[in-house]
Design a protein around this motif. Structure first.
Motif, mmCIF file in Angstrom:
data_model
loop_
_atom_site.group_PDB
_atom_site.id
_atom_site.type_symbol
_atom_site.label_atom_id
_atom_site.label_comp_id
_atom_site.label_asym_id
_atom_site.label_seq_id
_atom_site.Cartn_x
_atom_site.Cartn_y
_atom_site.Cartn_z
ATOM 1 N N GLU A 1 20.779 20.220 48.727
ATOM 2 C CA GLU A 1 22.168 20.055 48.318
ATOM 3 C C GLU A 1 22.996 19.564 49.495
ATOM 4 O O GLU A 1 22.832 20.052 50.620
ATOM 5 C CB GLU A 1 22.760 21.382 47.822
ATOM 6 C CG GLU A 1 22.159 21.876 46.538
ATOM 7 C CD GLU A 1 22.805 23.171 46.073
ATOM 8 O OE1 GLU A 1 23.679 23.736 46.786
ATOM 9 O OE2 GLU A 1 22.425 23.645 44.986
ATOM 10 N N THR A 2 23.888 18.634 49.230
ATOM 11 C CA THR A 2 24.783 18.120 50.255
ATOM 12 C C THR A 2 25.756 19.210 50.674
ATOM 13 O O THR A 2 26.242 19.986 49.847
ATOM 14 C CB THR A 2 25.555 16.901 49.720
ATOM 15 O OG1 THR A 2 24.609 15.934 49.288
ATOM 16 C CG2 THR A 2 26.441 16.293 50.775
ATOM 17 N N ALA B 1 28.208 15.161 54.819
ATOM 18 C CA ALA B 1 27.394 14.594 53.745
ATOM 19 C C ALA B 1 25.984 14.240 54.200
ATOM 20 O O ALA B 1 25.080 14.101 53.386
ATOM 21 C CB ALA B 1 28.069 13.361 53.167
ATOM 22 N N ARG B 2 25.783 14.116 55.514
ATOM 23 C CA ARG B 2 24.442 13.804 56.016
ATOM 24 C C ARG B 2 23.519 15.006 55.965
ATOM 25 O O ARG B 2 22.303 14.863 55.905
ATOM 26 C CB ARG B 2 24.522 13.295 57.460
ATOM 27 C CG ARG B 2 25.274 11.998 57.603
ATOM 28 C CD ARG B 2 25.510 11.694 59.059
ATOM 29 N NE ARG B 2 26.353 12.753 59.632
ATOM 30 C CZ ARG B 2 26.669 12.872 60.905
ATOM 31 N NH1 ARG B 2 26.221 12.013 61.784
ATOM 32 N NH2 ARG B 2 27.440 13.852 61.328
ATOM 33 N N LYS C 1 21.680 18.270 54.413
ATOM 34 C CA LYS C 1 21.204 18.748 53.110
ATOM 35 C C LYS C 1 20.640 20.150 53.301
ATOM 36 O O LYS C 1 19.634 20.339 53.985
ATOM 37 C CB LYS C 1 20.099 17.845 52.561
ATOM 38 C CG LYS C 1 20.461 16.381 52.470
ATOM 39 C CD LYS C 1 21.291 16.103 51.262
ATOM 40 C CE LYS C 1 21.406 14.592 51.080
ATOM 41 N NZ LYS C 1 22.758 14.155 50.871
#
Length: 145
Positions: free
Chosen positions: A86-87, A92-93, A95
């Motif tokens: 999941e981000t 956003a990079r 996970k």
């Protein structure tokens, strides 16, 4: 030929006994061959650290395995429906790794089996002996890194 006082020989022997026990446990003997013991350790790790975000790097560091190996394992566990990435809102990079409902169900069964193995391993071992054992194991890991 290894001698019984060789550290590596003793660790390898214990590892083999643990693998054999897990292979013959109710959990793993009734499971799909696509789920490995290493998957079980990672599922338990994620469950026990559910209070914080866990990333691939955490698995690499805590399990002492290379990035390429972890990438492959994580990818396969995703394909098996055991975990998902999941981000993270802050970046956003990144996970984070999260257990799926199927992963949680499997993890609970594996947890019971690993707890029984742990109970067997600790039989007849004092707290003081365990403390020394863990201290020595940390030294072994530092020496070999």
């Amino acid at each position: 030929m290894p001698h019984t006082t060789d550290i590596g020989f003793q660790l390898h022997s214990l590892s083999n006994l643990m693998k054999r026990r897990m292979e013959h446990s109710d959990v793993f003997s009734h499971m799909d061959d696509n789920v490995t013991r290493n998957n079980g350790w990672i599922l338990n790790y994620l469950a026990h650290h559910s209070d914080r975000d866990i990333y691939q790097k955490d698995i690499e560091n805590d399990f002492c395995i290379r990035r390429s190996t972890v990438s492959k394992v994580i990818r396969l566990m995703e394909a098996k429906g055991l975990i998902r990435r999941e981000t993270v809102p802050s970046d956003a990079r990144l996970k984070k790794l999260v257990l799926t409902p199927d992963g949680k169900k499997l993890q609970a069964a594996i947890e019971r089996d690993q707890q029984e193995t742990e109970r067997l391993l600790r039989q007849g071992v004092t707290e003081e002996e365990l403390q020394v054992f863990f201290q020595v194991m940390e030294k072994f890991k530092k020496n070999i890194q």
